[in-house]
Structures are given as C-alpha cells and as structure tokens.
Design a protein around this motif. Structure first.
Motif, PDB file in Angstrom:
ATOM      1  N   VAL A 225      23.764   4.042  44.899  1.00 30.45           N
ATOM      2  CA  VAL A 225      24.829   5.028  45.017  1.00 30.45           C
ATOM      3  C   VAL A 225      24.625   6.146  43.994  1.00 30.45           C
ATOM      4  CG1 VAL A 225      27.300   5.409  44.749  1.00 30.45           C
ATOM      5  CG2 VAL A 225      26.474   3.424  45.995  1.00 30.45           C
ATOM      6  N   PHE A 226      24.235   5.773  42.773  1.00 29.68           N
ATOM      7  CA  PHE A 226      24.000   6.778  41.741  1.00 29.68           C
ATOM      8  C   PHE A 226      22.920   7.763  42.189  1.00 29.68           C
ATOM      9  CE2 PHE A 226      21.298   8.185  38.239  1.00 29.68           C
ATOM     10  CZ  PHE A 226      22.197   8.982  37.554  1.00 29.68           C
ATOM     11  N   ILE A 227      21.820   7.267  42.695  1.00 31.31           N
ATOM     12  CA  ILE A 227      20.715   8.129  43.120  1.00 31.31           C
ATOM     13  C   ILE A 227      21.137   9.012  44.291  1.00 31.31           C
ATOM     14  CG2 ILE A 227      18.367   8.137  44.074  1.00 31.31           C
ATOM     15  CD1 ILE A 227      18.571   7.380  41.091  1.00 31.31           C
ATOM     16  N   GLU A 228      21.878   8.445  45.231  1.00 30.97           N
ATOM     17  CA  GLU A 228      22.353   9.238  46.370  1.00 30.97           C
ATOM     18  C   GLU A 228      23.274  10.358  45.911  1.00 30.97           C
ATOM     19  OE1 GLU A 228      24.024   6.569  49.252  1.00 30.97           O
ATOM     20  OE2 GLU A 228      22.137   5.490  49.482  1.00 30.97           O
ATOM     21  N   ARG A 229      24.170  10.072  44.966  1.00 30.86           N
ATOM     22  CA  ARG A 229      25.065  11.111  44.443  1.00 30.86           C
ATOM     23  C   ARG A 229      24.275  12.173  43.688  1.00 30.86           C
ATOM     24  NH1 ARG A 229      30.044   7.556  42.013  1.00 30.86           N
ATOM     25  NH2 ARG A 229      30.881   6.878  44.005  1.00 30.86           N
ATOM     26  N   LEU A 230      23.301  11.745  42.904  1.00 32.75           N
ATOM     27  CA  LEU A 230      22.468  12.691  42.168  1.00 32.75           C
ATOM     28  C   LEU A 230      21.765  13.646  43.126  1.00 32.75           C
ATOM     29  CD1 LEU A 230      20.985  13.772  39.654  1.00 32.75           C
ATOM     30  CD2 LEU A 230      19.307  11.954  40.022  1.00 32.75           C
ATOM     31  N   TRP A 231      21.101  13.117  44.137  1.00 32.97           N
ATOM     32  CA  TRP A 231      20.371  13.978  45.078  1.00 32.97           C
ATOM     33  C   TRP A 231      21.304  14.858  45.884  1.00 32.97           C
ATOM     34  CZ3 TRP A 231      15.856  15.654  44.403  1.00 32.97           C
ATOM     35  CH2 TRP A 231      14.914  14.877  43.728  1.00 32.97           C
ATOM     36  N   ARG A 232      22.496  14.367  46.199  1.00 32.54           N
ATOM     37  CA  ARG A 232      23.469  15.211  46.897  1.00 32.54           C
ATOM     38  C   ARG A 232      23.851  16.393  46.017  1.00 32.54           C
ATOM     39  NH1 ARG A 232      28.850  16.312  47.639  1.00 32.54           N
ATOM     40  NH2 ARG A 232      29.515  16.581  49.787  1.00 32.54           N
ATOM     41  N   SER A 233      24.090  16.135  44.736  1.00 26.39           N
ATOM     42  CA  SER A 233      24.421  17.213  43.804  1.00 26.39           C
ATOM     43  C   SER A 233      23.268  18.202  43.677  1.00 26.39           C
ATOM     44  CB  SER A 233      24.756  16.646  42.425  1.00 26.39           C
ATOM     45  OG  SER A 233      25.910  15.858  42.484  1.00 26.39           O
ATOM     46  N   ILE A 234      22.064  17.702  43.542  1.00 20.82           N
ATOM     47  CA  ILE A 234      20.899  18.586  43.426  1.00 20.82           C
ATOM     48  C   ILE A 234      20.782  19.469  44.663  1.00 20.82           C
ATOM     49  CG2 ILE A 234      18.373  18.657  43.382  1.00 20.82           C
ATOM     50  CD1 ILE A 234      18.490  16.109  41.634  1.00 20.82           C
ATOM     51  N   LYS A 235      20.929  18.873  45.839  1.00 17.57           N
ATOM     52  CA  LYS A 235      20.796  19.656  47.075  1.00 17.57           C
ATOM     53  C   LYS A 235      21.863  20.729  47.190  1.00 17.57           C
ATOM     54  CE  LYS A 235      20.769  16.237  49.931  1.00 17.57           C
ATOM     55  NZ  LYS A 235      20.715  15.420  51.145  1.00 17.57           N
ATOM     56  N   TYR A 236      23.129  20.350  47.002  1.00 14.83           N
ATOM     57  CA  TYR A 236      24.220  21.289  47.237  1.00 14.83           C
ATOM     58  C   TYR A 236      24.431  22.285  46.106  1.00 14.83           C
ATOM     59  CZ  TYR A 236      25.588  18.935  51.488  1.00 14.83           C
ATOM     60  OH  TYR A 236      25.593  18.423  52.755  1.00 14.83           O
ATOM     61  N   GLU A 237      24.117  21.904  44.878  1.00 16.94           N
ATOM     62  CA  GLU A 237      24.374  22.787  43.744  1.00 16.94           C
ATOM     63  C   GLU A 237      23.141  23.566  43.303  1.00 16.94           C
ATOM     64  OE1 GLU A 237      26.304  20.618  40.605  1.00 16.94           O
ATOM     65  OE2 GLU A 237      27.709  19.689  42.008  1.00 16.94           O
ATOM     66  N   GLU A 238      21.966  23.222  43.798  1.00 14.74           N
ATOM     67  CA  GLU A 238      20.750  23.922  43.367  1.00 14.74           C
ATOM     68  C   GLU A 238      19.876  24.308  44.554  1.00 14.74           C
ATOM     69  OE1 GLU A 238      17.741  25.698  41.205  1.00 14.74           O
ATOM     70  OE2 GLU A 238      19.748  25.194  40.560  1.00 14.74           O
ATOM     71  N   VAL A 239      19.340  23.357  45.261  1.00 19.33           N
ATOM     72  CA  VAL A 239      18.304  23.620  46.265  1.00 19.33           C
ATOM     73  C   VAL A 239      18.807  24.513  47.394  1.00 19.33           C
ATOM     74  CG1 VAL A 239      16.771  22.540  47.958  1.00 19.33           C
ATOM     75  CG2 VAL A 239      17.062  21.511  45.700  1.00 19.33           C
ATOM     76  N   TYR A 240      19.963  24.201  47.964  1.00 16.79           N
ATOM     77  CA  TYR A 240      20.456  24.977  49.102  1.00 16.79           C
ATOM     78  C   TYR A 240      20.886  26.385  48.708  1.00 16.79           C
ATOM     79  CZ  TYR A 240      20.619  20.589  51.778  1.00 16.79           C
ATOM     80  OH  TYR A 240      20.313  19.421  52.416  1.00 16.79           O
ATOM     81  N   LEU A 241      21.104  26.643  47.423  1.00 18.10           N
ATOM     82  CA  LEU A 241      21.529  27.955  46.956  1.00 18.10           C
ATOM     83  C   LEU A 241      20.358  28.862  46.588  1.00 18.10           C
ATOM     84  CD1 LEU A 241      24.473  26.868  44.645  1.00 18.10           C
ATOM     85  CD2 LEU A 241      24.573  27.598  47.033  1.00 18.10           C
ATOM     86  N   ARG A 242      19.156  28.323  46.553  1.00 16.68           N
ATOM     87  CA  ARG A 242      17.971  29.077  46.141  1.00 16.68           C
ATOM     88  C   ARG A 242      16.972  29.146  47.291  1.00 16.68           C
ATOM     89  NH1 ARG A 242      21.267  29.163  42.604  1.00 16.68           N
ATOM     90  NH2 ARG A 242      21.094  28.494  40.467  1.00 16.68           N
ATOM     91  N   ALA A 243      16.188  30.194  47.283  1.00 11.79           N
ATOM     92  CA  ALA A 243      15.093  30.326  48.240  1.00 11.79           C
ATOM     93  C   ALA A 243      13.797  30.282  47.422  1.00 11.79           C
ATOM     94  CB  ALA A 243      15.201  31.628  49.016  1.00 11.79           C
ATOM     95  N   TYR A 244      13.329  29.090  47.153  1.00 12.54           N
ATOM     96  CA  TYR A 244      12.125  28.936  46.337  1.00 12.54           C
ATOM     97  C   TYR A 244      10.910  29.498  47.072  1.00 12.54           C
ATOM     98  CZ  TYR A 244      15.001  25.566  43.792  1.00 12.54           C
ATOM     99  OH  TYR A 244      15.997  24.961  43.081  1.00 12.54           O
ATOM    100  N   ALA A 245      10.094  30.224  46.337  1.00 17.04           N
ATOM    101  CA  ALA A 245       8.892  30.815  46.922  1.00 17.04           C
ATOM    102  C   ALA A 245       7.690  29.882  46.813  1.00 17.04           C
ATOM    103  CB  ALA A 245       8.583  32.147  46.238  1.00 17.04           C
ATOM    104  N   SER A 246       7.770  28.894  45.926  1.00 17.74           N
ATOM    105  CA  SER A 246       6.638  27.988  45.739  1.00 17.74           C
ATOM    106  C   SER A 246       7.134  26.648  45.213  1.00 17.74           C
ATOM    107  CB  SER A 246       5.642  28.586  44.734  1.00 17.74           C
ATOM    108  OG  SER A 246       6.237  28.681  43.462  1.00 17.74           O
ATOM    109  N   VAL A 247       6.235  25.683  45.239  1.00 20.61           N
ATOM    110  CA  VAL A 247       6.561  24.357  44.722  1.00 20.61           C
ATOM    111  C   VAL A 247       6.802  24.425  43.219  1.00 20.61           C
ATOM    112  CG1 VAL A 247       5.673  22.017  44.360  1.00 20.61           C
ATOM    113  CG2 VAL A 247       5.327  23.162  46.561  1.00 20.61           C
ATOM    114  N   SER A 248       6.005  25.216  42.511  1.00 19.25           N
ATOM    115  CA  SER A 248       6.191  25.309  41.060  1.00 19.25           C
ATOM    116  C   SER A 248       7.535  25.953  40.722  1.00 19.25           C
ATOM    117  CB  SER A 248       5.043  26.076  40.402  1.00 19.25           C
ATOM    118  OG  SER A 248       4.982  27.393  40.897  1.00 19.25           O
ATOM    119  N   GLU A 249       7.977  26.911  41.510  1.00 16.15           N
ATOM    120  CA  GLU A 249       9.290  27.521  41.302  1.00 16.15           C
ATOM    121  C   GLU A 249      10.401  26.503  41.565  1.00 16.15           C
ATOM    122  OE1 GLU A 249      11.846  31.001  43.417  1.00 16.15           O
ATOM    123  OE2 GLU A 249       9.722  31.429  43.053  1.00 16.15           O
ATOM    124  N   ALA A 250      10.247  25.704  42.610  1.00 17.07           N
ATOM    125  CA  ALA A 250      11.231  24.661  42.915  1.00 17.07           C
ATOM    126  C   ALA A 250      11.269  23.626  41.800  1.00 17.07           C
ATOM    127  CB  ALA A 250      10.900  23.996  44.247  1.00 17.07           C
TER     128      ALA A 250
END
Length: 67
Positions: free
Chosen positions: A2-27
């Motif tokens: 559950v902890f890992i699922e909550r962590l990844w949900r937070s990462i996705k919604y608060e960081e990844v989905y808000l950014r348009a990364y141009a490269s893997v190193s930028e991500a």
C-alpha cells in the motif's frame, strides 16, 4: 505494498503528469527532486502532518532489549 502504491500515485499525479519530460535524464532529475520534496517538505496526513524525514529521523531510537 500500500505504501508503494500511494508513493507512485503521488509521484504520477504531483510530478509526472504535470511535466512534459523531453528525455529520460530529465525525467530522472525531476522525479529525484520530487522525492526529495516528498520526504523533506511535503506533510503527510498519515504521519500527523509531519514529513517522513521528521517522522523517522527526528525521533529517538528505541532502546535495545537485552537478549
């Protein structure tokens, strides 16, 4: 898990989905910055409004029990 699922949900919604990364190193850099924020500055309701760093590093260590 559950902890890992909550962590990844937070990462996705608060960081990844808000950014348009141009490269893997930028991500990688962006997610690294977010994890630093997540652990040191973002309050967590499950920790009574404390950050993980406050909850886990600022507490006295429990005394060892003699075996």
């Amino acid at each position: 898990n559950v902890f890992i699922e909550r962590l990844w949900r937070s990462i996705k919604y608060e960081e990844v989905y808000l950014r348009a990364y141009a490269s893997v190193s930028e991500a990688r850099a962006g997610i690294g910055r977010y994890l630093t924020f997540y652990n040191s500055r973002r309050p967590h309701s499950s920790l009574d409004g404390r950050t993980p760093d406050q909850a886990y590093f600022n507490q006295p260590m429990p005394e060892a029990v003699a075996a």
